[in-house]
Design a protein around this motif. Structure first.
Motif, short mmCIF file in Angstrom:
data_model
loop_
_atom_site.label_atom_id
_atom_site.label_comp_id
_atom_site.label_asym_id
_atom_site.label_seq_id
_atom_site.Cartn_x
_atom_site.Cartn_y
_atom_site.Cartn_z
N MET A 13 0.83 -1.20 0.00
CA MET A 13 0.00 0.00 0.00
C MET A 13 0.87 1.26 0.00
N CYS A 14 1.99 1.24 0.73
CA CYS A 14 2.90 2.39 0.73
C CYS A 14 3.48 2.62 -0.66
N ALA A 15 3.84 1.52 -1.33
CA ALA A 15 4.39 1.64 -2.68
C ALA A 15 3.35 2.23 -3.63
N LEU A 16 2.08 1.79 -3.48
CA LEU A 16 1.02 2.33 -4.31
C LEU A 16 0.82 3.83 -4.07
N LEU A 17 0.84 4.24 -2.79
CA LEU A 17 0.64 5.64 -2.46
C LEU A 17 1.79 6.50 -2.99
N LEU A 18 3.03 6.01 -2.84
CA LEU A 18 4.18 6.76 -3.33
C LEU A 18 4.13 6.92 -4.84
N THR A 19 3.75 5.83 -5.54
CA THR A 19 3.65 5.91 -7.00
C THR A 19 2.54 6.87 -7.40
N HIS A 20 1.42 6.79 -6.67
CA HIS A 20 0.28 7.66 -6.96
C HIS A 20 0.68 9.13 -6.79
N CYS A 21 1.41 9.43 -5.71
CA CYS A 21 1.84 10.80 -5.46
C CYS A 21 2.82 11.27 -6.53
N SER A 22 3.71 10.38 -6.95
CA SER A 22 4.69 10.76 -7.96
C SER A 22 4.02 11.10 -9.28
N LEU A 23 2.90 10.43 -9.57
CA LEU A 23 2.17 10.73 -10.80
C LEU A 23 1.68 12.17 -10.81
N PHE A 24 1.11 12.63 -9.69
CA PHE A 24 0.58 13.98 -9.64
C PHE A 24 1.70 15.01 -9.54
N THR A 25 2.83 14.64 -8.96
CA THR A 25 3.97 15.55 -8.92
C THR A 25 4.49 15.82 -10.32
N ALA A 26 4.36 14.81 -11.19
CA ALA A 26 4.88 14.95 -12.55
C ALA A 26 3.96 15.71 -13.48
N MET A 27 2.80 16.14 -12.99
CA MET A 27 1.85 16.82 -13.86
C MET A 27 2.43 18.10 -14.45
N ALA A 28 3.32 18.78 -13.69
CA ALA A 28 3.89 20.02 -14.19
C ALA A 28 4.86 19.78 -15.33
N GLN A 29 5.38 18.56 -15.46
CA GLN A 29 6.38 18.26 -16.47
C GLN A 29 5.82 17.44 -17.63
N ASP A 30 4.92 16.52 -17.36
CA ASP A 30 4.39 15.65 -18.39
C ASP A 30 2.87 15.59 -18.28
N LYS A 31 2.25 15.40 -19.42
CA LYS A 31 0.79 15.39 -19.47
C LYS A 31 0.24 14.02 -19.12
N LEU A 32 -0.67 13.98 -18.18
CA LEU A 32 -1.37 12.75 -17.86
C LEU A 32 -2.47 12.52 -18.88
N GLU A 33 -2.71 11.26 -19.18
CA GLU A 33 -3.75 10.90 -20.15
C GLU A 33 -4.86 10.12 -19.45
N PRO A 34 -5.96 10.79 -19.09
CA PRO A 34 -7.08 10.09 -18.46
C PRO A 34 -7.91 9.33 -19.49
N TYR A 35 -8.61 8.32 -19.04
CA TYR A 35 -9.48 7.57 -19.94
C TYR A 35 -10.60 6.94 -19.12
N ILE A 36 -11.71 6.68 -19.80
CA ILE A 36 -12.82 5.94 -19.19
C ILE A 36 -13.32 4.92 -20.21
N ASP A 37 -13.89 3.86 -19.71
CA ASP A 37 -14.44 2.83 -20.57
C ASP A 37 -15.58 2.17 -19.81
N ALA A 38 -16.52 1.64 -20.53
CA ALA A 38 -17.64 0.93 -19.90
C ALA A 38 -18.15 -0.11 -20.88
N ALA A 39 -18.42 -1.28 -20.38
CA ALA A 39 -18.92 -2.36 -21.23
C ALA A 39 -20.17 -2.97 -20.60
N LEU A 40 -21.04 -3.47 -21.46
CA LEU A 40 -22.22 -4.22 -21.04
C LEU A 40 -22.07 -5.63 -21.58
#
Length: 262
Positions: A13-40
């Motif tokens: 869980m700590c590794a997940l949180l650290l990775t998650h935080c690093s993603l948002f820290t990198a927003m100023a340098q690299d663009k995040l690509e969000p996506y959504i999907d849904a299937a029936l």
């Protein structure tokens, strides 16, 4: 054993949180690509397991430089249907991928989402490693923590090895998958109260395994997908799939529709 599992869980869980935080820290340098999907889907089949009837399978996530963090799951039309919520973190580099998933399903002895009891809770923590190229992919999945124990009480480390081969034929996109359980997975002894021919009460017991009681082919599936154009910019992917479990001697045919992809 339980203490070691809790320590391992906290580390993950700590590794997940650290990775998650690093993603948002990198927003100023690299663009995040969000996506959504849904299937029936008309029937929920997963790794050879029959998990329910008609259901929605939504997904939302973000990608950044090979990292993919997403929430995905399944929900039916009634409270009796199978409910699932997974958190998946994956990293890909030159065809190789490594990931970890928190899989939660309602219906265990303690189905509260925030209950992390390794024996009674609904969480299973799975690691994966694999390789993908234009000809297909091969991935090894292993549950390393959470509710995953053998009949004798030992940790099972339930594993699933999956081979996927995509190809095109008759203007359709095809996907063939083969899934194997390499050794005994987690299991439980199920007891059912009934009556004999004379009306006397009896109890029948059998063993149910998560994958199989030893090496076995748990999944053979073949999916065909066609994109139906609805406009110049939007297509509706529809698939039909034959999904069989030779080890459990069952098979299903199902169909699905991708409702949204951005």
């Amino acid at each position: 054993m339980k203490k070691k599992s809790n320590i391992l869980f906290r580390r993950v869980m700590c590794a997940l949180l650290l990775t998650h935080c690093s993603l948002f820290t990198a927003m100023a340098q690299d663009k995040l690509e969000p996506y959504i999907d849904a299937a029936l889907v008309s029937h929920y089949m997963w790794r050879g397991q029959d998990l329910g009837n008609v259901c929605f399978q939504p997904e939302i996530g973000i990608q950044w430089k090979g990292l993919d963090l997403c929430l995905e799951g399944s929900t039916g039309f009634t409270h009796e249907e199978y409910e699932e919520l997974d958190i998946h973190l994956n990293y890909r580099y030159k065809g190789f991928n490594i990931g970890v998933t928190d899989m939660w399903a309602e219906g265990s002895l303690d189905s509260r989402y925030f209950s992390y009891d390794s024996r009674l809770g609904g969480h299973q923590f799975e690691g994966e490693i694999g390789y993908e190229c234009k000809y297909g992919s091969l991935t090894w999945h292993t549950i390393f923590a959470g509710n995953d124990f053998k009949i004798n009480g030992d940790r099972a480390y339930s594993s699933f090895v999956e081979l996927a081969v995509p190809f095109k034929f008759f203007d359709l996109d095809w996907d063939f998958r083969l899934g194997v359980c390499p050794y005994e997975s987690s299991g439980a002894t199920i007891s059912i109260d009934s009556e004999d021919d004379l009306g006397n009460p009896i109890t029948e017991s059998y063993t149910a395994y998560f994958y199989a009681g030893g090496f076995g082919v748990n999944m053979v599936s073949l999916r065909a997908t066609k994109n139906f154009p609805l406009s110049q910019k939007f297509k509706l992917p529809v698939f039909v799939e034959i999904h069989a479990n030779p080890a459990a001697e069952n098979a299903r045919i199902l169909m699905g529709i991708s409702l949204a992809t951005f």
